[in-house]
Design a protein around this motif. Sequence first.
Motif, PDB file in Angstrom:
ATOM      1  N   SER A  35      34.822  21.546  80.833  1.00  0.00           N
ATOM      2  CA  SER A  35      35.803  22.479  81.384  1.00  0.00           C
ATOM      3  C   SER A  35      37.219  22.060  81.019  1.00  0.00           C
ATOM      4  O   SER A  35      38.074  22.903  80.728  1.00  0.00           O
ATOM      5  CB  SER A  35      35.640  22.576  82.906  1.00  0.00           C
ATOM      6  OG  SER A  35      35.860  21.313  83.505  1.00  0.00           O
ATOM      7  N   VAL A  59      38.459  33.567  90.866  1.00  0.00           N
ATOM      8  CA  VAL A  59      38.062  32.686  89.769  1.00  0.00           C
ATOM      9  C   VAL A  59      36.768  31.953  90.097  1.00  0.00           C
ATOM     10  O   VAL A  59      35.962  31.660  89.211  1.00  0.00           O
ATOM     11  CB  VAL A  59      39.196  31.699  89.435  1.00  0.00           C
ATOM     12  CG1 VAL A  59      39.480  30.759  90.603  1.00  0.00           C
ATOM     13  CG2 VAL A  59      38.859  30.902  88.182  1.00  0.00           C
ATOM     14  N   GLN A  60      36.507  31.649  91.376  1.00  0.00           N
ATOM     15  CA  GLN A  60      35.260  30.983  91.738  1.00  0.00           C
ATOM     16  C   GLN A  60      34.060  31.856  91.409  1.00  0.00           C
ATOM     17  O   GLN A  60      33.009  31.369  91.007  1.00  0.00           O
ATOM     18  CB  GLN A  60      35.261  30.648  93.232  1.00  0.00           C
ATOM     19  CG  GLN A  60      36.215  29.541  93.624  1.00  0.00           C
ATOM     20  CD  GLN A  60      36.087  29.178  95.096  1.00  0.00           C
ATOM     21  OE1 GLN A  60      35.366  29.839  95.844  1.00  0.00           O
ATOM     22  NE2 GLN A  60      36.779  28.152  95.509  1.00  0.00           N
ATOM     23  N   GLY A  92      34.494  32.660  87.081  1.00  0.00           N
ATOM     24  CA  GLY A  92      34.631  31.531  86.179  1.00  0.00           C
ATOM     25  C   GLY A  92      35.323  31.900  84.872  1.00  0.00           C
ATOM     26  O   GLY A  92      36.245  32.712  84.823  1.00  0.00           O
ATOM     27  N   ARG A  93      34.817  31.314  83.772  1.00  0.00           N
ATOM     28  CA  ARG A  93      35.456  31.515  82.466  1.00  0.00           C
ATOM     29  C   ARG A  93      35.311  32.946  81.971  1.00  0.00           C
ATOM     30  O   ARG A  93      36.066  33.373  81.081  1.00  0.00           O
ATOM     31  CB  ARG A  93      34.846  30.540  81.459  1.00  0.00           C
ATOM     32  CG  ARG A  93      35.612  30.399  80.170  1.00  0.00           C
ATOM     33  CD  ARG A  93      36.896  29.612  80.341  1.00  0.00           C
ATOM     34  NE  ARG A  93      36.647  28.184  80.473  1.00  0.00           N
ATOM     35  CZ  ARG A  93      37.581  27.282  80.759  1.00  0.00           C
ATOM     36  NH1 ARG A  93      38.824  27.668  80.947  1.00  0.00           N
ATOM     37  NH2 ARG A  93      37.291  26.011  80.877  1.00  0.00           N
ATOM     38  N   ASN A 146      42.468  29.868  84.025  1.00  0.00           N
ATOM     39  CA  ASN A 146      42.198  28.797  83.069  1.00  0.00           C
ATOM     40  C   ASN A 146      42.667  27.454  83.605  1.00  0.00           C
ATOM     41  O   ASN A 146      41.987  26.427  83.450  1.00  0.00           O
ATOM     42  CB  ASN A 146      42.866  29.102  81.726  1.00  0.00           C
ATOM     43  CG  ASN A 146      42.515  28.068  80.669  1.00  0.00           C
ATOM     44  OD1 ASN A 146      41.356  27.933  80.268  1.00  0.00           O
ATOM     45  ND2 ASN A 146      43.510  27.320  80.219  1.00  0.00           N
ATOM     46  N   THR A 172      42.971  26.612  86.784  1.00  0.00           N
ATOM     47  CA  THR A 172      42.062  26.241  87.877  1.00  0.00           C
ATOM     48  C   THR A 172      40.776  25.644  87.330  1.00  0.00           C
ATOM     49  O   THR A 172      40.316  24.591  87.786  1.00  0.00           O
ATOM     50  CB  THR A 172      41.734  27.475  88.732  1.00  0.00           C
ATOM     51  OG1 THR A 172      42.941  28.052  89.217  1.00  0.00           O
ATOM     52  CG2 THR A 172      40.865  27.093  89.920  1.00  0.00           C
ATOM     53  N   LEU A 173      40.174  26.305  86.340  1.00  0.00           N
ATOM     54  CA  LEU A 173      38.914  25.841  85.770  1.00  0.00           C
ATOM     55  C   LEU A 173      39.096  24.533  85.004  1.00  0.00           C
ATOM     56  O   LEU A 173      38.231  23.655  85.039  1.00  0.00           O
ATOM     57  CB  LEU A 173      38.348  26.913  84.836  1.00  0.00           C
ATOM     58  CG  LEU A 173      37.927  28.226  85.513  1.00  0.00           C
ATOM     59  CD1 LEU A 173      37.714  29.310  84.464  1.00  0.00           C
ATOM     60  CD2 LEU A 173      36.677  28.022  86.343  1.00  0.00           C
ATOM     61  N   ALA A 179      39.439  21.666  87.548  1.00  0.00           N
ATOM     62  CA  ALA A 179      38.489  21.670  88.666  1.00  0.00           C
ATOM     63  C   ALA A 179      37.726  20.365  88.803  1.00  0.00           C
ATOM     64  O   ALA A 179      37.404  19.928  89.904  1.00  0.00           O
ATOM     65  CB  ALA A 179      37.511  22.831  88.496  1.00  0.00           C
ATOM     66  N   GLU A 224      31.614  28.251  83.905  1.00  0.00           N
ATOM     67  CA  GLU A 224      32.511  27.363  84.639  1.00  0.00           C
ATOM     68  C   GLU A 224      32.837  27.941  85.999  1.00  0.00           C
ATOM     69  O   GLU A 224      33.238  29.091  86.114  1.00  0.00           O
ATOM     70  CB  GLU A 224      33.813  27.152  83.848  1.00  0.00           C
ATOM     71  CG  GLU A 224      33.592  26.513  82.506  1.00  0.00           C
ATOM     72  CD  GLU A 224      33.198  25.059  82.613  1.00  0.00           C
ATOM     73  OE1 GLU A 224      33.232  24.513  83.738  1.00  0.00           O
ATOM     74  OE2 GLU A 224      32.840  24.463  81.586  1.00  0.00           O
ATOM     75  N   ARG A 225      32.653  27.135  87.055  1.00  0.00           N
ATOM     76  CA  ARG A 225      33.010  27.552  88.409  1.00  0.00           C
ATOM     77  C   ARG A 225      33.799  26.450  89.071  1.00  0.00           C
ATOM     78  O   ARG A 225      33.634  25.273  88.762  1.00  0.00           O
ATOM     79  CB  ARG A 225      31.771  27.828  89.254  1.00  0.00           C
ATOM     80  CG  ARG A 225      31.000  29.078  88.839  1.00  0.00           C
ATOM     81  CD  ARG A 225      29.835  29.276  89.788  1.00  0.00           C
ATOM     82  NE  ARG A 225      29.046  30.437  89.426  1.00  0.00           N
ATOM     83  CZ  ARG A 225      29.314  31.654  89.829  1.00  0.00           C
ATOM     84  NH1 ARG A 225      30.352  31.873  90.591  1.00  0.00           N
ATOM     85  NH2 ARG A 225      28.552  32.670  89.471  1.00  0.00           N
ATOM     86  N   VAL A 226      34.651  26.826  90.017  1.00  0.00           N
ATOM     87  CA  VAL A 226      35.312  25.829  90.828  1.00  0.00           C
ATOM     88  C   VAL A 226      34.274  25.247  91.764  1.00  0.00           C
ATOM     89  O   VAL A 226      33.535  26.002  92.410  1.00  0.00           O
ATOM     90  CB  VAL A 226      36.459  26.450  91.648  1.00  0.00           C
ATOM     91  CG1 VAL A 226      37.104  25.409  92.531  1.00  0.00           C
ATOM     92  CG2 VAL A 226      37.487  27.048  90.713  1.00  0.00           C
TER      93      VAL A 226
END
Length: 461
Positions: free
Chosen positions: A249, A308-309, A312-313, A364, A366-367, A370, A446-448
């Motif tokens: 990430s 975003v959670q 993700g991407r 972006n 945040t990910l 993370a 990708e996830r938080v």
Amino acid sequence: MTLLDVSIVNVALPSIRDELQLSPAELQWVLSGYALTFGLLLVPAGRFGDARGRRDVFIAGLVLFTLASAAAGLAQSAMWLVVARLVQGAAAGVVNPQVSGLIQQMFAPRERGRPFGLLGATIGVSTAVGPLLGGILIATIGPADGWRWIFYLNVPIGIVAVWLGYRWIPVATERKRRESLDPLGVLLLGVGVVLVLLPLVQEREWHGSGKWLLVVAGAAVLAGFWAWERHYGRARTALVELGLFQVRSYALGALIGLLYFAGFTTIFFIYTLYLQSGLGYSALEAGLAITPFAVGSAAASAIGGRFVQRFGRHMVVGGLVAVIAGLVATDLALRLVPGAGGGWAAALPLLVAGVGSGFVISPNQTLTLAEVPVARAGSAGAVLQTGQRIGTAMGIAAVGSYFFNRLAAGQGDWGGAFRGALWLTVGFVAVALVAALADVLSGRRERVPDSGRDAADVPGR
């Protein structure tokens, strides 16, 4: 303030040139000197904040930035203004990495989307609204003194920000670490960054191909920095935790940030010039024409931080697609509506591009951060921002060179020069899209992290 000063000066350059009798080289340093010292201080300042406490470093940077802004407004000569801008950039480099570090420090991983969304909105608005605010000040106060108020504006804001910083930003409860700050690593990174950035920011002033040897030398110094950090990190805490780049990430997010900022910031550089010199817009009208991008970016950044959670991407991919679509539609609008009406016809496409940008920057970031441990948050965020600064310089050098060469070859064909440069900008964004798609298609969404601790501390990460 620190990001606004990247773009707000653009519309004031003619007034500054006339008032202080600046040469083209001196005028270039008013812009590029700020970017150079900004990028130079990011990583060392981020590391220092990690080790000694982010609040105090943040406030010290604000004080220095406020004083340098006052000095720039009072400038009576070219040298005075250039030195003030160099100090301003250095102070900005001290302030910025503390922000992402404080978000990491003050919020659990699952809670960071919203504050990073607000940070992304700040980045988007600050960069995009600069020409508008600069145009308003020059139109209201006049060209002779309006440019000075571009810098004076930071003084009351800075004073209030320092006061609020002392009141609102908590002091970290953990014991401040006293390990070595890796002075050799700082030196190698600083020399490497300067060698890479200098020919990029001076591309229009230094003629000939010899200047690009500095980039080669910079790459060699940065390779030496990488080797030193591997050696130093075996026994002590290195300036840059190289293991971060083994986290998918972080590595992909840093690459996407570099490529996107190479395209993102060049839009305002060439579009402002085209509107004023090609279509005859005033500084205020040019700022208004760019405002839809700022509005879309601010709104989407705040929204993107909340979702975003969930996405993700994939959200970043969608944002990059929207940016490309908006810029292509901008070119189409300018072709269909020639003349002075073109700037207003492009308002809706720029709004779409701005919305896309909002779904790129804060998600972006945040990910990318993370899975970074809180103890390394400042330096990790600083490395990310250094890549963005290098991308900005790279994009402006490439797009600006094409723009002015095409303008000279076309004997003043501003429309053709701008549209060609716009497509080069689209190319940078498209490469960033490829990097984001590579992550999505690899099967690692990708996830938080949902836990209250950093993903880097989870076994198996």
